[in-house]
Scaffold this motif. Structure first.
Motif, PDB file in Angstrom:
ATOM      1  N   GLU A  75      32.821  39.467  28.243  1.00  0.00           N
ATOM      2  CA  GLU A  75      34.147  39.433  27.648  1.00  0.00           C
ATOM      3  C   GLU A  75      34.842  40.787  27.704  1.00  0.00           C
ATOM      4  O   GLU A  75      36.059  40.878  27.610  1.00  0.00           O
ATOM      5  CB  GLU A  75      34.041  38.969  26.181  1.00  0.00           C
ATOM      6  CG  GLU A  75      33.679  37.496  26.042  1.00  0.00           C
ATOM      7  CD  GLU A  75      33.349  37.123  24.612  1.00  0.00           C
ATOM      8  OE1 GLU A  75      33.424  38.025  23.737  1.00  0.00           O
ATOM      9  OE2 GLU A  75      33.011  35.962  24.357  1.00  0.00           O
ATOM     10  N   THR A  76      34.037  41.848  27.858  1.00  0.00           N
ATOM     11  CA  THR A  76      34.603  43.196  27.859  1.00  0.00           C
ATOM     12  C   THR A  76      34.421  43.887  29.209  1.00  0.00           C
ATOM     13  O   THR A  76      34.365  45.104  29.269  1.00  0.00           O
ATOM     14  CB  THR A  76      33.950  44.053  26.753  1.00  0.00           C
ATOM     15  OG1 THR A  76      32.531  44.087  26.960  1.00  0.00           O
ATOM     16  CG2 THR A  76      34.242  43.490  25.382  1.00  0.00           C
ATOM     17  N   VAL A  77      34.315  43.100  30.292  1.00  0.00           N
ATOM     18  CA  VAL A  77      34.233  43.713  31.614  1.00  0.00           C
ATOM     19  C   VAL A  77      35.525  44.487  31.859  1.00  0.00           C
ATOM     20  O   VAL A  77      36.622  43.930  31.824  1.00  0.00           O
ATOM     21  CB  VAL A  77      34.017  42.654  32.715  1.00  0.00           C
ATOM     22  CG1 VAL A  77      34.168  43.288  34.100  1.00  0.00           C
ATOM     23  CG2 VAL A  77      32.629  42.037  32.590  1.00  0.00           C
ATOM     24  N   SER A  78      35.387  45.758  32.061  1.00  0.00           N
ATOM     25  CA  SER A  78      36.547  46.637  32.129  1.00  0.00           C
ATOM     26  C   SER A  78      37.190  46.629  33.508  1.00  0.00           C
ATOM     27  O   SER A  78      36.614  46.172  34.492  1.00  0.00           O
ATOM     28  CB  SER A  78      36.117  48.068  31.787  1.00  0.00           C
ATOM     29  OG  SER A  78      35.198  48.531  32.764  1.00  0.00           O
ATOM     30  N   LYS A  79      38.402  47.175  33.542  1.00  0.00           N
ATOM     31  CA  LYS A  79      39.093  47.353  34.815  1.00  0.00           C
ATOM     32  C   LYS A  79      38.262  48.227  35.735  1.00  0.00           C
ATOM     33  O   LYS A  79      38.203  47.991  36.946  1.00  0.00           O
ATOM     34  CB  LYS A  79      40.459  47.992  34.565  1.00  0.00           C
ATOM     35  CG  LYS A  79      41.262  48.278  35.825  1.00  0.00           C
ATOM     36  CD  LYS A  79      42.586  48.930  35.513  1.00  0.00           C
ATOM     37  CE  LYS A  79      42.383  50.360  35.055  1.00  0.00           C
ATOM     38  NZ  LYS A  79      43.657  51.091  34.866  1.00  0.00           N
ATOM     39  N   GLU A  80      37.589  49.245  35.154  1.00  0.00           N
ATOM     40  CA  GLU A  80      36.765  50.150  35.954  1.00  0.00           C
ATOM     41  C   GLU A  80      35.615  49.401  36.621  1.00  0.00           C
ATOM     42  O   GLU A  80      35.320  49.626  37.803  1.00  0.00           O
ATOM     43  CB  GLU A  80      36.210  51.278  35.077  1.00  0.00           C
ATOM     44  CG  GLU A  80      37.240  52.274  34.593  1.00  0.00           C
ATOM     45  CD  GLU A  80      37.993  51.805  33.360  1.00  0.00           C
ATOM     46  OE1 GLU A  80      38.924  52.500  32.944  1.00  0.00           O
ATOM     47  OE2 GLU A  80      37.655  50.736  32.812  1.00  0.00           O
ATOM     48  N   LYS A  81      34.963  48.497  35.880  1.00  0.00           N
ATOM     49  CA  LYS A  81      33.852  47.736  36.462  1.00  0.00           C
ATOM     50  C   LYS A  81      34.356  46.823  37.580  1.00  0.00           C
ATOM     51  O   LYS A  81      33.671  46.642  38.600  1.00  0.00           O
ATOM     52  CB  LYS A  81      33.151  46.913  35.380  1.00  0.00           C
ATOM     53  CG  LYS A  81      32.302  47.756  34.435  1.00  0.00           C
ATOM     54  CD  LYS A  81      31.520  46.879  33.464  1.00  0.00           C
ATOM     55  CE  LYS A  81      30.669  47.725  32.537  1.00  0.00           C
ATOM     56  NZ  LYS A  81      29.864  46.897  31.620  1.00  0.00           N
ATOM     57  N   LYS A  82      35.531  46.245  37.390  1.00  0.00           N
ATOM     58  CA  LYS A  82      36.089  45.388  38.443  1.00  0.00           C
ATOM     59  C   LYS A  82      36.396  46.195  39.698  1.00  0.00           C
ATOM     60  O   LYS A  82      36.163  45.734  40.824  1.00  0.00           O
ATOM     61  CB  LYS A  82      37.341  44.686  37.926  1.00  0.00           C
ATOM     62  CG  LYS A  82      37.036  43.639  36.857  1.00  0.00           C
ATOM     63  CD  LYS A  82      38.310  43.019  36.303  1.00  0.00           C
ATOM     64  CE  LYS A  82      37.984  42.007  35.203  1.00  0.00           C
ATOM     65  NZ  LYS A  82      39.209  41.437  34.600  1.00  0.00           N
TER      66      LYS A  82
END
Length: 259
Positions: A75-82
Motif C-alpha cells: 500500500e505504501t510502494v513509493s514513487k522511488e520504488k516504482k
C-alpha cells in the motif's frame, strides 16, 4: 566559529545523520573547539540518548523499526520504488533466466516487465500471481513453508530446490545496505536470499535511498558479492567509494550509469 554548546549539538547531529559517524577530531575542526569540549558535547548527546559514543567519536543508534506486513508495504510502494522497478526491468532480455525475490521493490518491476520469453524462479506468491499474466514468462514457484505475514515461501525445501537452478540474473531487495554488507530483518528470509546469490551470474540489488547506510539484523552477503545496485538517489561519497572499491556498478534512476 564561536558557538555555545546548545547551538553546536544540533549541528553535530546533522553531521552524524549525513555521514553516519563523526570523530572528535572532526568536531574540533568543524567547530573550532578543543578535544575536551568535543568530548563534553558527545557526552551530552549520549545523555540525551540520540548517539552512541565510540572510541574516538560517535555513531547513530540503530533504528529497529518493525518490518510491516506485505500488504501494508504494498500500500505504501513509493514513487522511488516504482522508478527503481522500471529501471530494473530494462535489465531483462529475451531468453533470460531470472530469480526474483520477495521484496516489494522487486515486485515493483512487475508493472514494467518486458514482453519477452524468459524463465522466472521465485518464492514470492504475489510475484508469481502477477507475472502469470505475462504470456511468455515460464514461472517456477519454489515450494516451502508459507510466511503468512510477508507472503513468501521459505525453509530447507526452498533452499534445496534453489540449488538446482543456475540463472543469468538475480533481482534482490534488502532492508539495509552499508559498509557491513547486505542485511535483512529475518534470518529465514536471509538464508533463502543468500542461496539465491550463489545461483546467479549477475546479482542486481534494488534499494531506495532509505536503505543505504542501514544495517539490520541478519547479514546475507558482503558488498563484494553483488554486481549492480539500482537506487533512486546518489549515495554519500564515502559509500560511493566503497561501491567502486568492490566493483559494484551504481545505477541511479533518471541518471546515467556510473562506473
Amino acid at each position: 566559529m564561536n558557538l555555545y554548546q546548545d547551538e553546536r549539538l544540533p549541528l553535530i547531529l546533522e553531521e552524524l545523520k549525513r555521514h553516519q559517524r563523526i570523530t572528535v577530531e572532526q568536531i574540533c575542526a568543524r567547530f573550532g573547539v578543543s578535544r575536551d569540549t568535543a568530548r563534553r558535547d558527545l557526552v551530552k548527546l549520549e545523555e540525551q540518548k540520540v548517539i552512541i559514543r565510540t572510541r574516538g567519536g560517535a555513531i547513530l543508534p540503530s533504528a529497529h523499526q518493525e518490518v510491516k506486513g506485505y500488504h501494508q508495504r504494498l500500500e505504501t510502494v513509493s514513487k522511488e520504488k516504482k522508478q527503481i522497478g522500471e529501471k530494473a526491468a530494462s535489465f531483462i532480455h529475451e531468453g533470460d533466466r531470472l530469480i526474483l525475490d520477495t521484496s516489494t521493490t522487486v515486485q515493483a518491476l512487475a508493472d514494467f516487465f518486458p514482453n519477452v520469453r524468459c524463465t522466472i524462479v521465485t518464492n514470492s506468491i504475489n510475484l508469481a500471481d502477477l507475472l502469470s499474466a505475462k504470456k511468455h514468462a515460464d514461472i517456477q514457484l519454489l515450494g516451502g513453508k508459507l510466511e503468512k505475514k510477508h507472503r513468501y515461501l521459505y525453509g530447507a525445501s526452498v533452499i534445496e530446490r534453489l540449488r538446482s537452478y543456475y540463472v543469468d540474473k538475480l533481482f534482490l531487495g534488502v532492508v539495509g545496505i552499508s559498509e557491513h554488507g547486505l542485511t535483512i530483518a529475518h534470518e529465514e528470509d536471509g538464508m533463502v536470499k543468500r542461496t539465491m546469490l550463489q545461483q546467479a551470474k549477475q546479482k542486481i540489488v534494488l534499494a531506495d535511498h532509505s536503505k543505504i547506510g542501514v544495517t539490520d539484523y541478519f547479514k546475507l552477503a558482503d558488498l563484494s558479492d553483488i554486481d549492480v545496485l539500482i537506487t533512486d538517489r546518489s549515495p554519500p561519497y564515502s559509500f560511493h567509494q566503497l561501491l567502486q572499491q568492490y566493483g559494484v556498478e551504481l545505477v541511479i534512476t533518471g541518471e546515467e550509469t556510473e562506473e
